[in-house]
Design a protein around this motif. Structure first.
Motif, mmCIF file in Angstrom:
data_model
loop_
_atom_site.group_PDB
_atom_site.id
_atom_site.type_symbol
_atom_site.label_atom_id
_atom_site.label_comp_id
_atom_site.label_asym_id
_atom_site.label_seq_id
_atom_site.Cartn_x
_atom_site.Cartn_y
_atom_site.Cartn_z
ATOM 1 N N ALA A 16 0.866 -1.187 0.000
ATOM 2 C CA ALA A 16 0.000 0.000 0.000
ATOM 3 C C ALA A 16 0.898 1.230 0.000
ATOM 4 N N VAL A 17 0.567 2.206 -0.825
ATOM 5 C CA VAL A 17 1.312 3.466 -0.848
ATOM 6 C C VAL A 17 0.408 4.558 -0.273
ATOM 7 N N VAL A 18 0.901 5.204 0.778
ATOM 8 C CA VAL A 18 0.179 6.319 1.399
ATOM 9 C C VAL A 18 0.925 7.592 1.010
ATOM 10 N N THR A 19 0.223 8.522 0.370
ATOM 11 C CA THR A 19 0.855 9.771 -0.068
ATOM 12 C C THR A 19 0.221 10.944 0.668
ATOM 13 N N VAL A 20 1.033 11.705 1.383
ATOM 14 C CA VAL A 20 0.537 12.925 2.011
ATOM 15 C C VAL A 20 0.333 13.935 0.882
ATOM 16 N N ASN A 21 -0.903 14.439 0.760
ATOM 17 C CA ASN A 21 -1.267 15.158 -0.458
ATOM 18 C C ASN A 21 -1.761 16.582 -0.175
ATOM 19 N N ARG A 22 -0.808 17.434 0.201
ATOM 20 C CA ARG A 22 -1.094 18.871 0.340
ATOM 21 C C ARG A 22 0.059 19.630 -0.334
ATOM 22 N N ARG A 93 1.874 5.125 16.371
ATOM 23 C CA ARG A 93 0.945 4.211 15.665
ATOM 24 C C ARG A 93 1.613 3.708 14.364
ATOM 25 N N ILE A 94 2.240 4.639 13.643
ATOM 26 C CA ILE A 94 2.926 4.276 12.398
ATOM 27 C C ILE A 94 4.099 3.338 12.719
ATOM 28 N N GLU A 95 4.896 3.722 13.707
ATOM 29 C CA GLU A 95 6.070 2.918 14.072
ATOM 30 C C GLU A 95 5.674 1.509 14.486
ATOM 31 N N ASN A 96 4.526 1.388 15.143
ATOM 32 C CA ASN A 96 4.113 0.082 15.661
ATOM 33 C C ASN A 96 3.112 -0.645 14.775
ATOM 34 N N THR A 97 2.931 -0.158 13.567
ATOM 35 C CA THR A 97 2.121 -0.895 12.594
ATOM 36 C C THR A 97 2.752 -2.270 12.399
ATOM 37 N N GLN A 98 1.908 -3.308 12.299
ATOM 38 C CA GLN A 98 2.470 -4.668 12.192
ATOM 39 C C GLN A 98 3.415 -4.820 11.004
ATOM 40 N N GLN A 99 3.005 -4.219 9.883
ATOM 41 C CA GLN A 99 3.793 -4.376 8.658
ATOM 42 C C GLN A 99 4.986 -3.410 8.666
ATOM 43 N N PRO A 100 6.063 -3.768 7.968
ATOM 44 C CA PRO A 100 7.132 -2.797 7.771
ATOM 45 C C PRO A 100 6.613 -1.570 7.009
ATOM 46 N N VAL A 101 7.121 -0.407 7.406
ATOM 47 C CA VAL A 101 6.751 0.856 6.753
ATOM 48 C C VAL A 101 8.027 1.479 6.184
ATOM 49 N N ILE A 102 8.000 1.761 4.892
ATOM 50 C CA ILE A 102 9.160 2.360 4.216
ATOM 51 C C ILE A 102 8.816 3.808 3.881
ATOM 52 N N ILE A 122 12.160 2.054 7.662
ATOM 53 C CA ILE A 122 13.251 2.156 6.692
ATOM 54 C C ILE A 122 13.051 3.461 5.921
ATOM 55 N N ARG A 123 14.136 4.174 5.632
ATOM 56 C CA ARG A 123 14.036 5.383 4.835
ATOM 57 C C ARG A 123 14.859 5.240 3.560
ATOM 58 N N ILE A 124 14.204 5.453 2.412
ATOM 59 C CA ILE A 124 14.911 5.551 1.135
ATOM 60 C C ILE A 124 14.745 6.990 0.679
ATOM 61 N N ALA A 125 15.863 7.639 0.327
ATOM 62 C CA ALA A 125 15.785 9.060 -0.027
ATOM 63 C C ALA A 125 16.126 9.275 -1.484
ATOM 64 N N SER A 126 15.442 10.197 -2.089
ATOM 65 C CA SER A 126 15.827 10.687 -3.405
ATOM 66 C C SER A 126 17.085 11.545 -3.226
ATOM 67 N N GLU A 127 17.919 11.618 -4.278
ATOM 68 C CA GLU A 127 19.127 12.466 -4.207
ATOM 69 C C GLU A 127 18.773 13.917 -3.894
ATOM 70 N N THR A 128 17.555 14.305 -4.175
ATOM 71 C CA THR A 128 17.136 15.703 -3.964
ATOM 72 C C THR A 128 16.553 15.935 -2.563
ATOM 73 N N ALA A 129 16.479 14.897 -1.748
ATOM 74 C CA ALA A 129 15.863 15.051 -0.420
ATOM 75 C C ALA A 129 16.731 15.919 0.487
ATOM 76 N N LYS A 130 16.078 16.637 1.368
ATOM 77 C CA LYS A 130 16.797 17.407 2.385
ATOM 78 C C LYS A 130 16.113 17.168 3.729
ATOM 79 N N GLU A 191 10.211 3.074 -7.449
ATOM 80 C CA GLU A 191 10.534 1.723 -7.892
ATOM 81 C C GLU A 191 11.452 1.034 -6.876
ATOM 82 N N SER A 192 12.394 1.800 -6.384
ATOM 83 C CA SER A 192 13.325 1.248 -5.408
ATOM 84 C C SER A 192 12.583 0.843 -4.112
ATOM 85 N N ALA A 193 11.657 1.689 -3.686
ATOM 86 C CA ALA A 193 10.869 1.354 -2.491
ATOM 87 C C ALA A 193 9.998 0.123 -2.756
ATOM 88 N N ARG A 194 9.416 0.054 -3.940
ATOM 89 C CA ARG A 194 8.567 -1.096 -4.282
ATOM 90 C C ARG A 194 9.379 -2.388 -4.359
#
Ligand code: COA
Length: 262
Positions: A16-22, A93-102, A122-130, A191-194
């Motif tokens: 499942a992909v959750v996108t914060v959308n603002r 709540r997010i940290e303790n979700t049963q499933q891994p969260v990336i 787990i955190r995967i970052a784009s080269e542009t992340a700050k 793709e890398s996260a998937r």
């Protein structure tokens, strides 16, 4: 799946992909967005089709640029404390979700955004992340457990430097200090996260979840209790069909066929 105003939720295969959308406010977290995140993670946590959850931000500029400053600016002390306690509960709540969260960090992860990313497994970052905790530049301190999760990830000295200076750090530096697991070109981020999600989903679901529990709960205990807890969860694995199947498959030199029972 219920509908959300400030989140997008998409399921494909067992991810499942959750996108914060603002995107107009760089996905800043106001109370409503936090409420929706809590709801989404409760729902997805109980969703037997979901093995892994990926959390990201809409647009190509920000993961989450922090708690919503417009929302916070006129809070009184008690309301600000309530807001911090509420946000901390959502992140736990997010940290303790049963499933891994990336966390797929696609741009700015500042303040509450950095804290949100740190609540993921787990955190995967784009080269542009700050990344950064710029709160002291606003006359406040991190309040979504950043003073606690950041030193656990990067050590106390670096956490103090990041929090006291408020300076942003780029993705490479975040990787060097252990704040992110890997850095990828922006176009490869999802793709890398998937791919990582697919690797996890191919393993025994029950074992992955028990491993997460052993890590999260064990790190909050003294080591003797943590080892005993690990041994108990190790024992619990032997009640599962996956343990029988995993070991039989190994000895029969074939791929295991794991179940999806939780
Ligand atoms: N809360 C509320 N609104 C925010 C926000 C936040 N945390 N972060 C960004 N925004 C809004 C901006 O006010 C702006 O709105 P506007 O278009 O109505 O003016 C919009 O998002 C775009 O941001 P802008 O500052 O114009 O983009 P930029 O490229 O110049 O700068 C940042 C990007 C991330 C460096 C900058 O937005 C920033 O410093 N944000 C605050 C980060 C922060 O301190 N977070 C911790 C909060 S505790």
């Amino acid at each position: 799946m219920m509908t959300f105003t400030n989140l997008l939720i998409a399921k494909s295969r067992s991810t499942a992909v959750v996108t914060v959308n603002r995107p107009k406010v760089l996905n800043a977290l106001d109370a409503r967005t936090l409420q929706e995140l809590e709801k989404a993670f409760v729902l997805l946590g109980n969703d037997s089709e979901v093995d892994v959850i990926i959390l990201t931000g809409a647009g190509d500029k920000a993961f989450v640029a922090g708690a919503d400053i417009t929302f916070m600016k006129d809070l009184d002390a008690l309301a600000a404390r309530e807001f911090a306690l509420f946000a901390q509960r959502v992140l736990s709540r997010i940290e303790n979700t049963q499933q891994p969260v990336i966390a797929a960090v696609n741009g700015y992860a500042l303040g509450g955004g950095c804290e949100l990313a740190m609540a993921c497994d787990i955190r995967i970052a784009s080269e542009t992340a700050k990344f950064g905790q710029p709160e002291v530049g606003l006359g406040i301190i991190p309040g979504f457990a950043g003073t606690q999760r950041l030193p656990r990830l990067v050590g106390k000295g670096l956490a103090k430097e990041i929090i006291f200076t408020g300076e942003f750090i780029d993705a490479r530096e975040a990787w060097r200090i252990g704040l992110v697991n890997r850095v990828v070109p922006p176009e490869q981020l999802m793709e890398s996260a998937r791919q990582m999600a697919d690797k996890i989903a191919a393993r025994s679901r029950v074992a992955v979840r028990l491993a997460k529990q052993a890590l999260n709960e064990g790190l909050e205990m003294d080591s003797d209790r943590a080892y005993a807890h690990e041994a108990n969860l190790f024992g619990l694995c032997f009640t599962s069909a996956d343990q029988k199947e995993g070991m039989a498959a190994f000895l029969e030199k074939r791929a295991p066929r794991f179940g999806k029972i939780t």
